[in-house]
Design a protein around this motif. Structure first.
Motif: not given
Length: 74
Positions: A61-62, A64-66, A69
């Protein structure tokens, strides 16, 4: 052993095991046994591969989120 062969063995074994304990309505017993064999196959073969530890999920998830962004900043 291939997945199809394992699946077939589990279904056949489930049908035979249920047929051993029945005295009437063999067709229904065979169908129920095949279903139980298929469910057992899913738990033995597919389900353990689907479980990921929570730390791996958080890391995914980290990442994917980065990456999301970074895409919005471009």
């Amino acid at each position: 052993m291939r997945k199809r062969i394992k699946f077939g063995l589990f279904v056949a074994l489930g049908a035979m095991l249920v047929l051993l304990f029945t005295s009437e309505n063999w067709l229904l017993a065979a169908v129920v046994g095949m279903g139980l064999g298929a469910i057992t196959f899913l738990f033995v073969h597919a389900y353990p591969n689907d479980i990921a530890p929570p730390a791996d999920r958080r890391h995914e998830n980290t990442v994917r989120r980065r990456s999301a962004q970074r895409e919005t900043l471009r």
